[in-house]
Design an enzyme around this catalytic site. Structure first.
Site, PDB file in Angstrom:
ATOM      1  N   HIS A   1      33.989  26.315  15.664  1.00  0.00           N
ATOM      2  CA  HIS A   1      35.302  26.747  16.120  1.00  0.00           C
ATOM      3  C   HIS A   1      35.290  28.057  16.894  1.00  0.00           C
ATOM      4  CE1 HIS A   1      39.616  26.984  16.219  1.00  0.00           C
ATOM      5  NE2 HIS A   1      39.602  28.153  15.595  1.00  0.00           N
TER       6      HIS A   1
ATOM      7  N   ASP B   1      41.883  29.272  20.059  1.00  0.00           N
ATOM      8  CA  ASP B   1      42.617  28.968  18.835  1.00  0.00           C
ATOM      9  C   ASP B   1      44.112  29.141  19.139  1.00  0.00           C
ATOM     10  OD1 ASP B   1      42.321  28.576  15.720  1.00  0.00           O
ATOM     11  OD2 ASP B   1      43.583  30.353  15.920  1.00  0.00           O
TER      12      ASP B   1
END
Length: 334
Positions: free
Chosen positions: A309, A112
């Protein structure tokens, strides 16, 4: 200060915890093992504990795995000035961390926002960060137009990156019920979340949590203990530290101008989940397709099916294997 606590619920040994003075910050650092240094950079809204499985696996494979709470998060100082969260500040943190650990080189790994840090570390200090692995967020060479300006020019005004810009707005939403915010964001952005939920474009007049759902039960990779650990830290610190990274997108883009168009020459690796909303962002596939021009010694690009994610937690075993294979390959070729 050093502590060593057994994580009973996860079944994994907990890493040693150190508190170090780094680049003007007090930084909480989790570490385990000995051997070549591997620095693990987390993203938003996470902490060093997001790397728990990787720390243990890397240590067992003969590496010194180190994961800090990043600037503004958890047990690390959160500067009060928004302008103290540029990419140059954060790369500086990682440079000084390597030095404080008594090392001269390291592999840098990030997920991320941590992926952007890892790519930037490799770009700015190839002498120090001799290999790089990014997860979820592809490497994109520094461009002349930052993403906020590109969104504005495209007529977009309610993307989540834009919603995060005004100080206090996202904080008020996320801090109303911190544990619920953690559950909703982690579940909804994962491969276990509903296909109808996406993080990118917000509903008009709504916040980020309106794009999420509350899980009926937590997925296997996210325990009640995990939620409690995250929630207790974000309840204490608030979310401003992490959100201030977003508020420096334009400033960081300007500061990174000397590296515009520059490729990464070190050995590199990319891992993401097939169901990751980041891969649905405009230009994401084009960015991946451009890897041969941007990552000049790429050793693998792995898109894991049915994962979302939070790839290093959702697919911990697969990510550990890919990461160790990548790092072992560097030893064998070096």
């Amino acid at each position: 200060m050093d502590t060593h606590i057994q994580s009973i619920e996860s079944g994994l040994p907990a890493p040693d915890i150190q508190i170090l003075e780094i680049n003007g910050l007090t930084m909480k650092v989790a570490s385990m093992g000995s051997g070549p240094l591997v620095v693990l950079c987390h993203g938003f809204p996470e902490l060093a504990i997001s790397w728990r499985s990787q720390i243990v696996a890397l240590a067992a494979a003969g590496y010194r795995a180190v994961a800090p709470d990043m600037r503004g998060y958890g047990g690390t100082t959160a500067p009060s000035e928004v302008s103290d969260y540029t990419m140059l500040h954060i790369v500086g943190d990682m440079v000084e961390l390597v030095s404080a650990l008594g090392e001269k080189q390291a592999a840098i790994v990030g997920h991320d926002w941590g992926a952007l840090v890892a790519w930037s570390c490799a770009l700015l200090r190839p002498d120090l960060f001799t290999s790089v692995a990014g997860m979820s967020v592809p490497f994109v060479p520094v461009a002349s137009v930052d993403i906020l300006s590109a969104l504005r020019d495209a007529g977009v005004d309610h993307f989540y990156l834009q919603y995060f810009q005004a100080p206090g707005v996202a904080e008020a939403e996320l801090e109303q019920d911190v544990a619920a915010s953690i559950r909703r964001m982690h579940y909804s952005a994962s491969g276990d979340g509903p296909d109808t939920v996406t993080f990118g474009m917000l509903k008009t007049g709504k916040g980020i949590l309106d794009n999420t759902v509350e899980p009926e039960t937590l997925p296997a990779w996210l325990s009640e203990r995990d939620v409690e650990e995250y929630a207790s830290e974000f309840q204490r610190t608030g979310f401003s530290g992490g959100l201030n990274w977003y508020r420096n997108i334009r400033r960081s883009s300007e500061l990174m101008a000397p590296w515009r168009g520059q490729a990464i020459h070190q050995p590199s690796l990319f891992i993401a989940g097939e169901a990751d909303d980041v891969l649905k962002f405009p230009n994401a596939q084009a960015d991946i397709d451009n890897f041969p021009n941007a990552l000049l010694d790429m050793r693998g690009c792995h898109i894991l099916p049915d994962a979302g994610h939070w790839i290093q937690r959702e697919r911990a075993t697969a990510v550990n294997e890919l990461l160790i294979e990548f790092l072992d390959g560097l030893k064998n070729s070096g």
